[in-house]
Design a protein around this motif. Structure first.
Motif, short mmCIF file in Angstrom:
data_model
loop_
_atom_site.label_atom_id
_atom_site.label_comp_id
_atom_site.label_asym_id
_atom_site.label_seq_id
_atom_site.Cartn_x
_atom_site.Cartn_y
_atom_site.Cartn_z
N ALA A 102 -124.87 78.34 32.57
CA ALA A 102 -125.96 77.44 32.19
C ALA A 102 -126.46 77.79 30.79
N PRO A 103 -127.02 76.82 30.06
CA PRO A 103 -127.63 77.14 28.77
C PRO A 103 -128.76 78.15 28.94
N GLU A 104 -128.97 78.97 27.93
CA GLU A 104 -130.02 79.99 27.98
C GLU A 104 -131.39 79.34 28.08
N ILE A 105 -132.26 79.91 28.92
CA ILE A 105 -133.63 79.43 29.07
C ILE A 105 -134.53 80.42 28.33
N ALA A 106 -135.24 79.95 27.32
CA ALA A 106 -136.16 80.81 26.56
C ALA A 106 -137.57 80.58 27.08
N VAL A 107 -138.24 81.65 27.49
CA VAL A 107 -139.63 81.54 27.95
C VAL A 107 -140.52 82.35 27.02
#
Length: 144
Positions: A102-107
């Protein structure tokens, strides 16, 4: 009697060792792996990645990595949230019997701290409404 028992055991071994029965026992899944990125110096442990509309979820490890399994193919919305982090999401297309990244999730880190605000009451003590205006951080005024 011993021959009958031995024959039954051999029949059971023959049935359970064939590929057809073993395949029927395995449920094919789609595997999705990914990573959650947090600001420098922060630890991603405790961030939960959930699948919107499903009961599927996974917690990230200390490196921010997670893995999810789906029993069907399709497009899924992954939502990452943590106690100290804002919510963010990404879409992923999963296929049965394949592993997809999955694409990286930036929080981002949640803004924590004191807020400065001014409450204004007109016609005190008979007023029925008051207005709250923030000074820092700036939010939209609210009337109650």
């Amino acid at each position: 009697m011993k021959k009958t028992i031995m024959l039954i055991v051999l029949a059971l071994v023959a049935l359970t060792s064939t590929g057809c029965i073993q395949e029927a026992l395995v449920i094919p899944v789609a595997t999705v792996t990914g990573k959650v990125a947090v600001p420098a110096g922060k630890v991603p442990t405790g961030i939960k990645v959930t699948v919107a509309g499903e009961s599927t979820y996974s917690y990230v490890n200390e490196k921010g990595e997670y893995s999810l399994e789906f029993r069907k193919s399709g497009r899924f919305l992954l939502v990452a949230r943590g106690r100290d982090f804002d919510v963010n999401y990404t879409w992923v297309d999963a296929e049965i019997e394949k592993t997809v990244t999955a694409p990286e999730i930036a929080v981002d880190e949640k803004i924590v701290g004191e807020g400065l605000w001014i409450a204004t009451i007109v016609d005190f003590p008979t007023a029925i409404n008051f207005s709250v205006t923030s000074v820092s951080p700036l939010w939209e005024p609210s009337s109650q």
